[in-house]
Design a protein around this motif. Structure first.
Motif, PDB file in Angstrom:
ATOM      1  N   GLN A 285       3.639  -3.761  16.950  1.00  0.00           N
ATOM      2  CA  GLN A 285       3.825  -4.730  15.865  1.00  0.00           C
ATOM      3  C   GLN A 285       3.476  -4.095  14.514  1.00  0.00           C
ATOM      4  O   GLN A 285       4.190  -4.284  13.530  1.00  0.00           O
ATOM      5  CB  GLN A 285       2.884  -5.897  16.152  1.00  0.00           C
ATOM      6  CG  GLN A 285       3.213  -7.153  15.412  1.00  0.00           C
ATOM      7  CD  GLN A 285       2.097  -8.164  15.657  1.00  0.00           C
ATOM      8  OE1 GLN A 285       1.422  -8.161  16.684  1.00  0.00           O
ATOM      9  NE2 GLN A 285       1.887  -9.018  14.690  1.00  0.00           N
ATOM     10  N   LEU A 286       2.404  -3.312  14.495  1.00  0.00           N
ATOM     11  CA  LEU A 286       2.020  -2.623  13.257  1.00  0.00           C
ATOM     12  C   LEU A 286       3.160  -1.718  12.794  1.00  0.00           C
ATOM     13  O   LEU A 286       3.545  -1.720  11.625  1.00  0.00           O
ATOM     14  CB  LEU A 286       0.747  -1.797  13.482  1.00  0.00           C
ATOM     15  CG  LEU A 286       0.342  -0.890  12.318  1.00  0.00           C
ATOM     16  CD1 LEU A 286      -0.183  -1.714  11.147  1.00  0.00           C
ATOM     17  CD2 LEU A 286      -0.718   0.128  12.744  1.00  0.00           C
ATOM     18  N   ILE A 287       3.732  -0.963  13.743  1.00  0.00           N
ATOM     19  CA  ILE A 287       4.813  -0.033  13.387  1.00  0.00           C
ATOM     20  C   ILE A 287       6.004  -0.820  12.824  1.00  0.00           C
ATOM     21  O   ILE A 287       6.572  -0.468  11.789  1.00  0.00           O
ATOM     22  CB  ILE A 287       5.239   0.795  14.617  1.00  0.00           C
ATOM     23  CG1 ILE A 287       4.104   1.759  15.012  1.00  0.00           C
ATOM     24  CG2 ILE A 287       6.540   1.557  14.350  1.00  0.00           C
ATOM     25  CD1 ILE A 287       4.307   2.477  16.340  1.00  0.00           C
TER      26      ILE A 287
ATOM     27  N   VAL B 185       0.860  -1.194   0.000  1.00  0.00           N
ATOM     28  CA  VAL B 185       0.000   0.000   0.000  1.00  0.00           C
ATOM     29  C   VAL B 185       0.899   1.247   0.000  1.00  0.00           C
ATOM     30  O   VAL B 185       2.066   1.182   0.418  1.00  0.00           O
ATOM     31  CB  VAL B 185      -0.941   0.029   1.225  1.00  0.00           C
ATOM     32  CG1 VAL B 185      -1.851  -1.180   1.250  1.00  0.00           C
ATOM     33  CG2 VAL B 185      -0.186   0.125   2.533  1.00  0.00           C
ATOM     34  N   GLN B 186       0.331   2.367  -0.428  1.00  0.00           N
ATOM     35  CA  GLN B 186       1.135   3.594  -0.484  1.00  0.00           C
ATOM     36  C   GLN B 186       1.223   4.252   0.894  1.00  0.00           C
ATOM     37  O   GLN B 186       2.278   4.712   1.299  1.00  0.00           O
ATOM     38  CB  GLN B 186       0.521   4.555  -1.508  1.00  0.00           C
ATOM     39  CG  GLN B 186       1.475   5.601  -1.984  1.00  0.00           C
ATOM     40  CD  GLN B 186       2.681   4.996  -2.699  1.00  0.00           C
ATOM     41  OE1 GLN B 186       2.529   4.084  -3.515  1.00  0.00           O
ATOM     42  NE2 GLN B 186       3.878   5.459  -2.378  1.00  0.00           N
ATOM     43  N   HIS B 187       0.088   4.247   1.595  1.00  0.00           N
ATOM     44  CA  HIS B 187       0.073   4.882   2.919  1.00  0.00           C
ATOM     45  C   HIS B 187      -0.796   4.061   3.871  1.00  0.00           C
ATOM     46  O   HIS B 187      -1.823   3.522   3.464  1.00  0.00           O
ATOM     47  CB  HIS B 187      -0.543   6.283   2.873  1.00  0.00           C
ATOM     48  CG  HIS B 187       0.069   7.172   1.845  1.00  0.00           C
ATOM     49  ND1 HIS B 187       1.248   7.862   2.041  1.00  0.00           N
ATOM     50  CD2 HIS B 187      -0.334   7.476   0.577  1.00  0.00           C
ATOM     51  CE1 HIS B 187       1.529   8.575   0.955  1.00  0.00           C
ATOM     52  NE2 HIS B 187       0.585   8.345   0.053  1.00  0.00           N
ATOM     53  N   ILE B 188      -0.371   4.030   5.133  1.00  0.00           N
ATOM     54  CA  ILE B 188      -1.253   3.529   6.188  1.00  0.00           C
ATOM     55  C   ILE B 188      -1.553   4.715   7.091  1.00  0.00           C
ATOM     56  O   ILE B 188      -0.638   5.436   7.520  1.00  0.00           O
ATOM     57  CB  ILE B 188      -0.597   2.369   6.977  1.00  0.00           C
ATOM     58  CG1 ILE B 188      -0.407   1.173   6.029  1.00  0.00           C
ATOM     59  CG2 ILE B 188      -1.463   1.978   8.177  1.00  0.00           C
ATOM     60  CD1 ILE B 188       0.232  -0.039   6.660  1.00  0.00           C
TER      61      ILE B 188
ATOM     62  N   PRO C  13      10.106   5.921  19.933  1.00  0.00           N
ATOM     63  CA  PRO C  13      11.250   5.024  19.736  1.00  0.00           C
ATOM     64  C   PRO C  13      10.963   3.885  18.759  1.00  0.00           C
ATOM     65  O   PRO C  13      11.849   3.495  17.982  1.00  0.00           O
ATOM     66  CB  PRO C  13      11.509   4.452  21.136  1.00  0.00           C
ATOM     67  CG  PRO C  13      10.775   5.317  22.085  1.00  0.00           C
ATOM     68  CD  PRO C  13       9.709   6.036  21.335  1.00  0.00           C
ATOM     69  N   PHE C  14       9.737   3.383  18.757  1.00  0.00           N
ATOM     70  CA  PHE C  14       9.397   2.297  17.824  1.00  0.00           C
ATOM     71  C   PHE C  14       9.390   2.820  16.394  1.00  0.00           C
ATOM     72  O   PHE C  14       9.839   2.146  15.469  1.00  0.00           O
ATOM     73  CB  PHE C  14       8.031   1.703  18.165  1.00  0.00           C
ATOM     74  CG  PHE C  14       7.999   1.104  19.534  1.00  0.00           C
ATOM     75  CD1 PHE C  14       8.641  -0.099  19.793  1.00  0.00           C
ATOM     76  CD2 PHE C  14       7.361   1.751  20.573  1.00  0.00           C
ATOM     77  CE1 PHE C  14       8.635  -0.647  21.055  1.00  0.00           C
ATOM     78  CE2 PHE C  14       7.344   1.212  21.838  1.00  0.00           C
ATOM     79  CZ  PHE C  14       7.996   0.018  22.084  1.00  0.00           C
TER      80      PHE C  14
END
Ligand SMILES: C[S@@+](CC[C@H](N)C(=O)[O-])C[C@H]1O[C@@H](n2cnc3c(N)ncnc32)[C@H](O)[C@@H]1O
Length: 347
Positions: free
Chosen positions: A296-298, A274-277, A323-324
């Protein structure tokens, strides 16, 4: 087969005999897979969940030996579901959602059926008599342990057929001069009004192009606003919660917009790049604060992004996502911040 891990499941385990040999319907907030153990021991059982992640786990555990167990994921139990003699609801955190579940599920019970509610004492189980008042003339506490209680009542009052329309909440928001109607089912995030973090995100949208994913879409405000403001975008909306997904579909329809809406446990069901989340991500599960899914998503987003893609994330300023983000992405900007929220754009 899974074991009872949560306090609620441990309380159920020591009362398991109540559910054996019944025609059992189980629903509500399942913190582990123990409800499947109860279901498998019943004469027949249906497990109904609005949580896509739990449904995936239960489906993976479900064996042919548990043949009399049906699993449903959705925002309402299909009208054609069989009739039951016992209902067990693991109380969800939002009281409005508990009312909704009872109204949706009780029409599937025979008159005189047993109703059991179980939940954390801090999560509304002590108000069970009020929840059940219109369905049962008497209700009693059967057991309690580990700050949880198990309540029983017999269905002895008439039950009205379920009508989804009467559970929809509506409100309007103005986003960058564009009026949007928002439609939400009970318990869905921002069911009563726009979240200030979401407003910050929408007010400070950077230029976006191509395929854009609204992750954790809730009632569909972000995805619908993107469709309305930028019709050239290919918008997709995902959530783990079936009530959220149905709300998002209805929000799109109320604004004559269209987008792809489907369940996904973070990136589990996202095909291709995808281009953007774009996200106002979750940090609660039940009564607990939970950072794991968003961390986890990051961490996984960079592999999901097409070249020159980005993650746009708004969060409460006290949540330590920076930090993530720094670990997962090469560059980031803070597009807006105030005392409560911060909007991160990461590339
Ligand atoms: C903070 S709300 C934001 C809702 C909506 N985007 C808004 O701004 O009003 C987070 C949403 O993430 C959803 N969610 C929670 N865990 C999830 C997961 N593992 N995968 C996808 N969505 C999830 C929740 O159901 C909720 O709708």
């Amino acid at each position: 087969m899974s074991t009872a891990q949560s306090p609620v499941s441990q309380l159920l385990e020591r009362n398991a005999a109540l559910f054996a040999d019944k025609h059992l319907l189980i629903a509500g907030y399942m913190e582990d897979n123990y409800p499947l153990v109860l279901a498998t021991a019943a004469a027949s059982a249906t497990l109904f969940t609005t949580d896509y992640s739990r449904w995936r786990q239960l489906t993976a555990l479900h064996t042919p030996q548990g043949g009399a167990v049906q699993l449903y994921f959705g925002h309402q139990l299909p009208a054609a579901a069989p009739a039951f003699d016992t209902l067990l609801i693991l109380l969800p955190k939002a009281k409005a959602e508990a009312h909704y579940l009872l109204a949706n599920l009780l029409p599937h019970l025979r008159s005189g059926s047993d109703i059991f509610l179980v939940g954390d004492n801090r999560g509304g189980i002590n108000g069970a008599d009020k929840l059940l008042a219109q369905y049962a003339s008497h209700c009693q506490k059967l057991d309690s342990a580990r700050r949880c209680s198990l309540i029983h009542a017999a269905l002895d009052q008439p039950v009205n057929p379920f009508q989804l329309e009467s559970w929809l909440q509506h409100y309007s928001v103005s986003v960058r001069g564009h009026d949007l109607r928002v439609v939400a089912l009970p318990g869905v995030f921002s069911a009563d009004g726009l979240d200030e973090g979401t407003r910050m995100l929408l007010e400070h949208l950077p230029p976006l192009r191509g395929r854009v994913l609204d992750m954790g879409c809730g009632a569909g405000v972000i995805g619908s606003a993107l469709c309305a403001l930028h019709p050239e975008l290919e918008v997709e909306m995902c959530d783990i919660n079936a009530l959220a997904l149905e709300s998002a579909r209805r929000t799109l329809a109320a604004n004559q917009l269209s987008a792809k809406v489907y369940p996904s446990d973070m990136l589990s069901d996202i095909q291709g790049k995808v281009q953007h989340i774009v996200t106002n991500p979750p940090f609660h599960a039940g009564l607990k604060t939970l950072y794991g899914p968003t961390e986890q998503l990051i961490a996984q987003t960079p592999q999901k992004l097409a070249p020159r893609g980005s993650l746009l994330l708004v969060a409460n300023a006290f949540l330590k996502y920076q930090p993530f983000l720094q670990k997962a992405f090469r560059q980031q900007q803070i597009l807006a911040e105030d005392k409560k929220f911060r909007l991160y754009h990461s590339f």
